[in-house]
Scaffold this motif. Structure first.
Motif, PDB file in Angstrom:
ATOM      1  N   GLN A 123       0.804  -1.223   0.000  1.00 11.23           N
ATOM      2  CA  GLN A 123       0.000   0.000   0.000  1.00 11.23           C
ATOM      3  C   GLN A 123       0.843   1.283   0.000  1.00 11.23           C
ATOM      4  OE1 GLN A 123      -3.748   0.102   0.013  1.00 11.23           O
ATOM      5  NE2 GLN A 123      -3.068  -1.795  -0.930  1.00 11.23           N
ATOM      6  N   ASN A 124       1.902   1.276  -0.798  1.00  6.81           N
ATOM      7  CA  ASN A 124       2.721   2.487  -0.904  1.00  6.81           C
ATOM      8  C   ASN A 124       2.430   3.270  -2.188  1.00  6.81           C
ATOM      9  OD1 ASN A 124       3.879   0.792  -2.789  1.00  6.81           O
ATOM     10  ND2 ASN A 124       6.001   1.241  -2.200  1.00  6.81           N
ATOM     11  N   GLY A 125       1.408   2.826  -2.935  1.00  3.03           N
ATOM     12  CA  GLY A 125       1.029   3.525  -4.157  1.00  3.03           C
ATOM     13  C   GLY A 125       1.866   3.147  -5.362  1.00  3.03           C
ATOM     14  N   LEU A 126       2.718   2.112  -5.221  1.00  2.00           N
ATOM     15  CA  LEU A 126       3.591   1.658  -6.299  1.00  2.00           C
ATOM     16  C   LEU A 126       3.596   0.135  -6.346  1.00  2.00           C
ATOM     17  CD1 LEU A 126       6.621   3.991  -5.466  1.00  2.00           C
ATOM     18  CD2 LEU A 126       5.042   4.319  -7.399  1.00  2.00           C
ATOM     19  N   ILE A 127       3.920  -0.436  -7.504  1.00  2.00           N
ATOM     20  CA  ILE A 127       4.037  -1.890  -7.622  1.00  2.00           C
ATOM     21  C   ILE A 127       5.473  -2.233  -7.982  1.00  2.00           C
ATOM     22  CG2 ILE A 127       3.385  -3.893  -9.028  1.00  2.00           C
ATOM     23  CD1 ILE A 127       0.592  -2.817  -9.194  1.00  2.00           C
ATOM     24  N   ASP A 128       6.100  -3.100  -7.167  1.00  2.00           N
ATOM     25  CA  ASP A 128       7.464  -3.526  -7.462  1.00  2.00           C
ATOM     26  C   ASP A 128       7.433  -4.875  -8.177  1.00  2.00           C
ATOM     27  OD1 ASP A 128       7.098  -5.521  -5.530  1.00  2.00           O
ATOM     28  OD2 ASP A 128       8.030  -4.327  -3.950  1.00  2.00           O
ATOM     29  N   LYS A 129       8.591  -5.416  -8.454  1.00  2.00           N
ATOM     30  CA  LYS A 129       8.670  -6.651  -9.231  1.00  2.00           C
ATOM     31  C   LYS A 129       8.039  -7.828  -8.504  1.00  2.00           C
ATOM     32  CE  LYS A 129      12.652  -5.479 -12.132  1.00  2.00           C
ATOM     33  NZ  LYS A 129      13.989  -5.897 -12.610  1.00  2.00           N
ATOM     34  N   GLU A 130       8.257  -7.912  -7.194  1.00  2.00           N
ATOM     35  CA  GLU A 130       7.691  -9.022  -6.430  1.00  2.00           C
ATOM     36  C   GLU A 130       6.170  -8.952  -6.424  1.00  2.00           C
ATOM     37  OE1 GLU A 130       9.210 -11.699  -5.129  1.00  2.00           O
ATOM     38  OE2 GLU A 130      10.951 -10.904  -6.202  1.00  2.00           O
ATOM     39  N   GLU A 131       5.622  -7.752  -6.293  1.00  2.00           N
ATOM     40  CA  GLU A 131       4.166  -7.595  -6.303  1.00  2.00           C
ATOM     41  C   GLU A 131       3.592  -7.944  -7.676  1.00  2.00           C
ATOM     42  OE1 GLU A 131       3.447  -4.096  -2.947  1.00  2.00           O
ATOM     43  OE2 GLU A 131       4.227  -3.539  -4.934  1.00  2.00           O
ATOM     44  N   LEU A 132       4.326  -7.592  -8.734  1.00  2.00           N
ATOM     45  CA  LEU A 132       3.862  -7.913 -10.083  1.00  2.00           C
ATOM     46  C   LEU A 132       3.874  -9.419 -10.309  1.00  2.00           C
ATOM     47  CD1 LEU A 132       2.921  -6.500 -12.691  1.00  2.00           C
ATOM     48  CD2 LEU A 132       5.258  -6.662 -13.520  1.00  2.00           C
ATOM     49  N   LYS A 133       4.902 -10.111  -9.785  1.00  2.00           N
ATOM     50  CA  LYS A 133       4.967 -11.566  -9.920  1.00  2.00           C
ATOM     51  C   LYS A 133       3.834 -12.248  -9.155  1.00  2.00           C
ATOM     52  CE  LYS A 133       9.436 -12.011  -8.866  1.00  2.00           C
ATOM     53  NZ  LYS A 133      10.729 -12.655  -8.596  1.00  2.00           N
ATOM     54  N   GLY A 134       3.332 -11.559  -8.123  1.00  2.00           N
ATOM     55  CA  GLY A 134       2.287 -12.150  -7.292  1.00  2.00           C
ATOM     56  C   GLY A 134       0.887 -12.010  -7.843  1.00  2.00           C
ATOM     57  N   ILE A 135       0.727 -11.336  -8.956  1.00  2.56           N
ATOM     58  CA  ILE A 135      -0.608 -11.168  -9.528  1.00  2.56           C
ATOM     59  C   ILE A 135      -1.104 -12.519 -10.030  1.00  2.56           C
ATOM     60  CG2 ILE A 135      -1.951 -10.074 -11.371  1.00  2.56           C
ATOM     61  CD1 ILE A 135      -0.070  -7.680 -11.199  1.00  2.56           C
ATOM     62  N   GLU A 136      -2.160 -13.041  -9.387  1.00  2.00           N
ATOM     63  CA  GLU A 136      -2.614 -14.406  -9.647  1.00  2.00           C
ATOM     64  C   GLU A 136      -3.048 -14.621 -11.093  1.00  2.00           C
ATOM     65  OE1 GLU A 136      -5.621 -15.423  -6.876  1.00  2.00           O
ATOM     66  OE2 GLU A 136      -4.340 -15.195  -5.122  1.00  2.00           O
ATOM     67  N   GLU A 137      -3.715 -13.612 -11.665  1.00  2.00           N
ATOM     68  CA  GLU A 137      -4.252 -13.789 -13.016  1.00  2.00           C
ATOM     69  C   GLU A 137      -3.157 -13.923 -14.060  1.00  2.00           C
ATOM     70  OE1 GLU A 137      -5.163 -11.611 -10.856  1.00  2.00           O
ATOM     71  OE2 GLU A 137      -7.339 -11.318 -10.770  1.00  2.00           O
ATOM     72  N   ARG A 138      -1.951 -13.466 -13.730  1.00  2.00           N
ATOM     73  CA  ARG A 138      -0.881 -13.418 -14.736  1.00  2.00           C
ATOM     74  C   ARG A 138       0.189 -14.496 -14.514  1.00  2.00           C
ATOM     75  NH1 ARG A 138      -1.421  -7.997 -16.265  1.00  2.00           N
ATOM     76  NH2 ARG A 138      -3.658  -7.754 -16.546  1.00  2.00           N
ATOM     77  N   VAL A 175       8.616 -10.252 -15.955  1.00  2.00           N
ATOM     78  CA  VAL A 175       8.643  -9.061 -15.108  1.00  2.00           C
ATOM     79  C   VAL A 175       9.762  -8.125 -15.541  1.00  2.00           C
ATOM     80  CG1 VAL A 175       9.072  -8.218 -12.762  1.00  2.00           C
ATOM     81  CG2 VAL A 175       7.544 -10.168 -13.132  1.00  2.00           C
ATOM     82  N   ASP A 176      10.935  -8.676 -15.792  1.00  2.00           N
ATOM     83  CA  ASP A 176      12.064  -7.846 -16.231  1.00  2.00           C
ATOM     84  C   ASP A 176      11.729  -7.144 -17.548  1.00  2.00           C
ATOM     85  OD1 ASP A 176      13.574  -8.519 -14.050  1.00  2.00           O
ATOM     86  OD2 ASP A 176      14.600 -10.183 -15.055  1.00  2.00           O
ATOM     87  N   SER A 177      11.088  -7.868 -18.446  1.00  2.00           N
ATOM     88  CA  SER A 177      10.719  -7.293 -19.742  1.00  2.00           C
ATOM     89  C   SER A 177       9.687  -6.174 -19.580  1.00  2.00           C
ATOM     90  CB  SER A 177      10.150  -8.392 -20.644  1.00  2.00           C
ATOM     91  OG  SER A 177       9.695  -7.841 -21.863  1.00  2.00           O
ATOM     92  N   ASP A 221       8.671   0.862 -17.038  1.00  2.00           N
ATOM     93  CA  ASP A 221       9.190   1.639 -15.901  1.00  2.00           C
ATOM     94  C   ASP A 221       9.961   2.837 -16.452  1.00  2.00           C
ATOM     95  OD1 ASP A 221      10.106   2.566 -13.475  1.00  2.00           O
ATOM     96  OD2 ASP A 221      11.662   1.021 -13.262  1.00  2.00           O
ATOM     97  N   ILE A 222       9.230   3.859 -16.842  1.00  2.00           N
ATOM     98  CA  ILE A 222       9.817   4.997 -17.571  1.00  2.00           C
ATOM     99  C   ILE A 222      10.845   5.745 -16.733  1.00  2.00           C
ATOM    100  CG2 ILE A 222       9.299   7.151 -18.793  1.00  2.00           C
ATOM    101  CD1 ILE A 222       8.170   4.648 -20.122  1.00  2.00           C
ATOM    102  N   ASP A 223      10.566   5.933 -15.432  1.00  2.00           N
ATOM    103  CA  ASP A 223      11.499   6.716 -14.610  1.00  2.00           C
ATOM    104  C   ASP A 223      12.599   5.857 -13.980  1.00  2.00           C
ATOM    105  OD1 ASP A 223      10.046   5.352 -12.728  1.00  2.00           O
ATOM    106  OD2 ASP A 223       9.147   7.123 -11.794  1.00  2.00           O
TER     107      ASP A 223
END
Length: 365
Positions: free
Chosen positions: A281-296, A303-305, A311-313
């Motif tokens: 709940q920090n308003g951002l998604i990191d790599k671990e959180e992205l890997k945890g998305i069940e639907e994906r 994730v690296d790709s 990740d523009i900035d």
């Protein structure tokens, strides 16, 4: 006993893990605030206590604030803080909008209770489409006009109610507020740049740039643009989430002829999903959180790709605008693949029909 404690702890964890952060005041919350004002007869201290208890918040009014100022302070506080029923899928007013409309109300009245002409002045200060303004005026008329039937003369008399308050105005505005035209890629990229290039100390988006952003949306007429300078309350990732939705609702440039446009409802769905995946709940998604998305079920290389592309900035996180761009880009790819499959199927079907006709003609000969 231990089982009961475990159930309670699991429930608390689930509620915390799936909690959606505040993005202002949604229609259910505003309706509740209006009813609380009615129930306590506009007695602001009682109202404040009741709402803070209900939303599990702690707030005290500053000394030497009059009634109108206390109402404004309370509404801005509620808009800015997380509440138990925050839900980006509901029609809502962002924190910025709440501050703006309260600023307009205060410009025309300092008592906290507005008469009919004062409310009409507020409406006149807004840049509303003609049909929306007409609906808003009709709703305001319904507040101020009480219909009394005379049983003897069988006639209807129109009697103006004396005043209304700020929460009621916000409720009425939400009734007529358009969903907006949504977002296109150009606007998403503008928001990504706003976040990337205009953060200041303490991780806030520069208020000057936010004021420019709102001026471009033309929410109020030019003489009232001084109200578009907002204090920074929430950090940049949460500011960006509100700005993304506001942009979808007030974007006048979105046009399907110039490329895909994603509806405001689609944007709300993205905000909802983003909040679910943002585990800490920090308003951002990191790599671990992205890997945890069940639907994906993203793999490390996926994730690296994704981070390389979106990740523009280069801060090793996806903010809501970057995530939105990712979602919409993938949606476009899926649509393109679907269209290509349909084209190939159509071509195959056409070929089969042509072959069949040739066979029939050959047989007839």
């Amino acid at each position: 006993m231990h089982l009961k404690c475990a159930v309670i702890l699991c429930t608390l964890y689930f509620m915390t893990a799936t909690q959606v952060k505040s993005m202002g005041l949604n229609e259910d919350q505003v309706k509740n605030i209006v009813n609380t004002f009615k129930r306590h007869n506009n007695r602001i201290d009682l109202i404040t206590s009741a709402l803070c208890r209900e939303y599990n918040l702690d707030f005290e009014h500053k000394r030497d604030r009059n009634g109108a100022e206390k109402v404004q302070d309370l509404l801005v506080f509620l808009a800015s803080n997380d509440k138990i029923n925050d839900n980006p899928k509901l029609q809502s007013l962002s924190t910025y909008e709440v501050k703006l409309y309260l600023g307009l109300l205060n410009k025309y009245d300092h008592s906290g209770l507005l008469n009919y002409n004062e409310v009409k002045n507020v409406i006149g200060a807004l840049n509303l489409e003609q049909e929306v303004e007409k609906k808003l005026v009709e709703e305001i008329d319904n507040i101020f006009i009480i219909l009394i039937q005379d049983s003897i003369a069988v006639s209807v008399l129109h009697i103006l109610s004396e005043t209304t308050n700020a929460p009621k105005f916000l409720e009425v505005f939400l009734k007529v507020k358009p969903k907006g035209k949504g977002l296109n890629k150009k606007r998403i990229l503008e928001l990504i740049n706003l976040y990337k290039s205009h953060k200041i100390a303490g991780d806030y988006i520069d208020p000057v740039e936010i004021a420019k952003f709102f001026k471009n949306l033309s929410i109020v007429k030019q003489e009232h643009e001084g109200l578009l300078v907002f204090d920074s309350i929430r950090t940049a990732p949460f500011q960006l989430k509100e700005l993304l939705l506001v942009s979808a609702e007030y974007n006048k440039e979105a046009n399907q002829e110039n490329g895909p446009v994603y509806s405001t409802d689609s944007v709300r769905d993205v905000l909802w999903n983003f909040s679910k995946y943002d585990v800490n709940q920090n308003g951002l998604i990191d790599k671990e959180e992205l890997k945890g998305i069940e639907e994906r079920h993203y793999q490390d290389e996926d994730v690296d790709s994704i981070f390389e592309d979106f990740d523009i900035d280069r801060d090793q996180h996806l903010n809501i605008a970057e995530y939105c761009r990712m979602e919409f880009t993938q949606h476009e790819r899926m649509n393109a693949e679907k269209t290509e499959h349909e084209r190939m199927d159509s071509k195959k079907e056409e070929h089969e029909v042509t072959t069949l006709r040739k066979r029939i003609v050959k047989k007839e000969r």
